[in-house]
Design a protein around this motif. Sequence first.
Motif, PDB file in Angstrom:
ATOM      1  N   LEU A   1       0.847  -1.190   0.000  1.00  0.00           N
ATOM      2  CA  LEU A   1       0.000   0.000   0.000  1.00  0.00           C
ATOM      3  C   LEU A   1       0.883   1.241   0.000  1.00  0.00           C
ATOM      4  O   LEU A   1       1.836   1.339   0.784  1.00  0.00           O
ATOM      5  N   THR A   2       0.567   2.202  -0.864  1.00  0.00           N
ATOM      6  CA  THR A   2       1.379   3.409  -0.985  1.00  0.00           C
ATOM      7  C   THR A   2       0.689   4.609  -0.348  1.00  0.00           C
ATOM      8  O   THR A   2      -0.508   4.820  -0.516  1.00  0.00           O
ATOM      9  N   ASP A   3       1.456   5.398   0.394  1.00  0.00           N
ATOM     10  CA  ASP A   3       1.038   6.695   0.932  1.00  0.00           C
ATOM     11  C   ASP A   3      -0.441   6.741   1.347  1.00  0.00           C
ATOM     12  O   ASP A   3      -1.240   7.508   0.786  1.00  0.00           O
TER      13      ASP A   3
ATOM     14  N   THR B   1       1.537  -4.300  11.212  1.00  0.00           N
ATOM     15  CA  THR B   1       1.849  -4.045   9.802  1.00  0.00           C
ATOM     16  C   THR B   1       3.180  -3.309   9.708  1.00  0.00           C
ATOM     17  O   THR B   1       3.441  -2.366  10.452  1.00  0.00           O
ATOM     18  N   ARG B   2       4.036  -3.752   8.776  1.00  0.00           N
ATOM     19  CA  ARG B   2       5.304  -3.055   8.567  1.00  0.00           C
ATOM     20  C   ARG B   2       5.077  -1.825   7.711  1.00  0.00           C
ATOM     21  O   ARG B   2       4.442  -1.904   6.663  1.00  0.00           O
ATOM     22  N   VAL B   3       5.598  -0.691   8.164  1.00  0.00           N
ATOM     23  CA  VAL B   3       5.488   0.579   7.451  1.00  0.00           C
ATOM     24  C   VAL B   3       6.899   1.079   7.162  1.00  0.00           C
ATOM     25  O   VAL B   3       7.703   1.272   8.089  1.00  0.00           O
ATOM     26  N   VAL B   4       7.201   1.289   5.901  1.00  0.00           N
ATOM     27  CA  VAL B   4       8.513   1.749   5.466  1.00  0.00           C
ATOM     28  C   VAL B   4       8.449   3.256   5.226  1.00  0.00           C
ATOM     29  O   VAL B   4       7.579   3.732   4.482  1.00  0.00           O
ATOM     30  N   VAL B   5       9.343   4.001   5.848  1.00  0.00           N
ATOM     31  CA  VAL B   5       9.355   5.466   5.764  1.00  0.00           C
ATOM     32  C   VAL B   5      10.780   5.924   5.484  1.00  0.00           C
ATOM     33  O   VAL B   5      11.749   5.189   5.730  1.00  0.00           O
ATOM     34  N   PRO B   6      10.952   7.152   4.996  1.00  0.00           N
ATOM     35  CA  PRO B   6      12.304   7.683   4.812  1.00  0.00           C
ATOM     36  C   PRO B   6      13.052   7.791   6.141  1.00  0.00           C
ATOM     37  O   PRO B   6      12.453   8.072   7.183  1.00  0.00           O
TER      38      PRO B   6
ATOM     39  N   VAL C   1       4.290   1.636   2.219  1.00  0.00           N
ATOM     40  CA  VAL C   1       5.410   2.539   1.959  1.00  0.00           C
ATOM     41  C   VAL C   1       4.917   3.978   2.018  1.00  0.00           C
ATOM     42  O   VAL C   1       3.827   4.303   1.540  1.00  0.00           O
ATOM     43  N   VAL C   2       5.723   4.837   2.625  1.00  0.00           N
ATOM     44  CA  VAL C   2       5.448   6.274   2.709  1.00  0.00           C
ATOM     45  C   VAL C   2       6.590   6.984   2.005  1.00  0.00           C
ATOM     46  O   VAL C   2       7.761   6.793   2.352  1.00  0.00           O
ATOM     47  N   SER C   3       6.254   7.820   1.026  1.00  0.00           N
ATOM     48  CA  SER C   3       7.288   8.410   0.184  1.00  0.00           C
ATOM     49  C   SER C   3       7.986   9.604   0.828  1.00  0.00           C
ATOM     50  O   SER C   3       9.187   9.796   0.641  1.00  0.00           O
ATOM     51  N   HIS C   4       7.252  10.429   1.570  1.00  0.00           N
ATOM     52  CA  HIS C   4       7.857  11.614   2.181  1.00  0.00           C
ATOM     53  C   HIS C   4       6.933  12.156   3.262  1.00  0.00           C
ATOM     54  O   HIS C   4       5.854  11.596   3.495  1.00  0.00           O
TER      55      HIS C   4
END
Length: 261
Positions: free
Chosen positions: A23-25, A75-80, A54-57
Amino acid sequence: MPVEITWWGHATATIEDSGVRVLTDPLFARRLAHLRRRRGALPPPEAARADLVVVSHLHADHLHPASLARLAPGTRVVVPRGAAAAVPALRRVARGLRLTEVAPGETVAADPAGTVTVTAVPAAHDGRRLPYGPHRVPALGYVVRGAARTYFAGDTGLYDAMAEAVGECEVALLPVGGWGPFLGSGHLDARRAARAAALLRPVCAVPVHYGTYWPIGLDAVRPHEFHAPGQEFERQAAALAPGVRVYRPAHGERVRPVVAR
């Protein structure tokens, strides 16, 4: 299983590859500060179901803690990298999630078996959490690799090394507009997104980040910037990237791009 893309509106989409959902942003709000959702129903509970997010910014229409709070615990959340230090609300939400901070070039597995992986790539965009503080956290895009390679650009402008940084991909989710009458630097409009498609040379492209949110009281100001970007991208891509198939889903619509070259 073919790759499936569901566009929920703005920069929020589900990329399903090999049975794994990325899932994106996520932005599930009817209103965000001075913005209101003008098109498309609010995403249903199904939209919050993901193996990886994933979170882009850090901008509020991309990193939205209240929407992240709708994710299932764990849930795994990937961030900058640096996002948690810059956004206190993210730290509070992350207590129930698995937060992973990444920099360009780093890869994480989207599922326990590693069937699908996600690699962070650079984006040409201001990554600060405006209007708060001086924290500068790089904006990112992501490449989802499974049965296909799917590039989610987040928010970005064109940059010289874009094709090299992203690498080969079959599907590209490209921002083609915004949430107001004027786009600042570090964005793609329909024509620049078509130029990005020409540089990246994916098999197919999906326009996102348009036609969802708009400032309250500005409905009559440059309305074509709200309504037209998706169709205009399709037209521009036909001229600038004629080998790229364009899929233009409606809000909540799922498409199954044909990824064979």
